[in-house]
Design a protein around this motif. Structure first.
Motif, PDB file in Angstrom:
ATOM      1  N   TRP A 120      15.142   2.198  -2.192  1.00  0.00           N
ATOM      2  CA  TRP A 120      14.564   1.125  -2.993  1.00  0.00           C
ATOM      3  C   TRP A 120      15.401   0.858  -4.241  1.00  0.00           C
ATOM      4  N   GLU A 207      10.336  -3.676  -5.748  1.00  0.00           N
ATOM      5  CA  GLU A 207       9.757  -5.011  -5.683  1.00  0.00           C
ATOM      6  C   GLU A 207      10.786  -6.113  -5.905  1.00  0.00           C
ATOM      7  N   THR A 253       3.502  -5.350   2.542  1.00  0.00           N
ATOM      8  CA  THR A 253       4.145  -4.206   1.893  1.00  0.00           C
ATOM      9  C   THR A 253       3.962  -4.222   0.387  1.00  0.00           C
ATOM     10  N   TYR A 256       0.472  -3.042  -0.646  1.00  0.00           N
ATOM     11  CA  TYR A 256       0.296  -1.684  -0.118  1.00  0.00           C
ATOM     12  C   TYR A 256       0.991  -0.661  -1.015  1.00  0.00           C
ATOM     13  N   ARG A 257       2.216  -0.947  -1.431  1.00  0.00           N
ATOM     14  CA  ARG A 257       2.963  -0.012  -2.272  1.00  0.00           C
ATOM     15  C   ARG A 257       2.310   0.126  -3.642  1.00  0.00           C
ATOM     16  N   LYS A 260      -0.899   2.275  -3.132  1.00  0.00           N
ATOM     17  CA  LYS A 260      -0.549   3.666  -2.869  1.00  0.00           C
ATOM     18  C   LYS A 260       0.170   4.328  -4.041  1.00  0.00           C
ATOM     19  N   THR A 262       3.377   4.018  -4.716  1.00  0.00           N
ATOM     20  CA  THR A 262       4.768   4.356  -4.423  1.00  0.00           C
ATOM     21  C   THR A 262       5.752   3.493  -5.203  1.00  0.00           C
ATOM     22  N   ALA A 263       5.267   2.414  -5.808  1.00  0.00           N
ATOM     23  CA  ALA A 263       6.142   1.580  -6.628  1.00  0.00           C
ATOM     24  C   ALA A 263       6.240   2.100  -8.053  1.00  0.00           C
TER      25      ALA A 263
END
Length: 269
Positions: A120, A207, A253, A256-257, A260, A262-263
């Motif tokens: 990422w 992102e 996505t 969702y990130r 969760k 994860t971002a």
């Protein structure tokens, strides 16, 4: 104006020692180096060095050209199965940017894994540079008269306030055409500026890349409406199907990130 006439009327820029340099190559390499310069700048903030940027471009770019050619041939197999000798003839044209992007990001994923980088983080670093390069690179389509649009009246082109050297080059197969190369160029450049504006203030890790995919896909889906030389499968425009799929993946996505978390990890992770 005479120099502009020579520019758009002759695809060859100059020759030396038996080598022929085409305007398409000059424009393409200008686009590549503009993207590299931006990525070097962006890499400083993401702890990615020049060495990694150059490796990404100068190894990833040839691989992406190969996958762009393969993608194009797959969807033109009805022609190439009878003309196998033309498959390696890249200089005759015939690559598809979506095939190139597939190859580029597969390489990016493998490179990140092998080097111990965050995928990422790498993707966020190069995404704006890709938009900048795509914006500049689209002007090569004007020289080669590729990626052209449906037929339009000359009055429509004059209503867009286009200079004569562009309008003249848009006369293809007996008709004036939508300047779809220009639509793509402007869309990608606006996207580049948008990512610069949103990057540090509003977007989290990963992102920038997702917005790049979303912006690129929405623009291509719209521009394909006006394209006359699209890759087709029966009555379906391949690029529209591809970009619709990518848009759906991004819209799933992105939230969702965030949900969760994860971002939100450290940018080095």
């Amino acid at each position: 104006m005479h120099s502009l006439y020579l520019f758009y009327s002759n695809p060859v820029a100059f020759s030396f020692f038996g080598f022929t340099i085409h305007w398409k190559g000059i424009i393409t390499m200008t686009a590549v180096f503009a993207g590299i310069l931006y990525c070097i700048h962006a890499g400083k903030k993401n702890w990615i060095g020049k060495k990694q940027i150059f490796e990404l471009f100068f190894i990833g770019l040839p691989l992406s050209i190969v996958t762009a050619r393969i993608y194009y041939i797959i969807f033109n197999w009805g022609y190439y199965k009878y003309n196998l000798i033309e498959i390696p003839m890249l200089w005759e044209g015939g690559i598809a940017i979506h095939g190139g992007l597939i190859g580029a990001f597969l390489f990016l994923f493998m490179y990140a894994h092998n080097m111990g980088f965050s995928f990422w983080r790498l993707a966020d670093t190069i995404a704006p540079g890709l938009l900048l390069g795509q914006s500049l690179g689209r002007w090569a389509n004007l020289i080669t008269q590729e990626a052209y649009g449906e037929a339009v009246n000359l009055s429509f082109l004059y209503s867009l306030r286009l200079p004569d050297f562009i309008i003249d080059r848009l006369f293809i197969y007996g008709s004036y055409r939508h300047p779809t190369f220009l639509y793509s160029s402007l869309w990608n450049f606006i996207g580049f500026l948008l990512l610069l504006l949103l990057n540090d203030k509003y977007l989290k890790k990963g992102e920038v890349f997702l917005v790049y995919l979303l912006w690129n896909s929405l623009g291509r889906f719209w521009i394909e409406i006006y394209r006359a030389d699209s890759l087709m499968m029966e009555d379906l425009k391949i690029a529209q199907a591809f970009t619709f799929l990518v848009t759906c993946i991004c819209l799933i996505t992105f939230p969702y990130r965030r949900i969760k978390g994860t971002a939100d990890r450290h940018p080095l992770s």
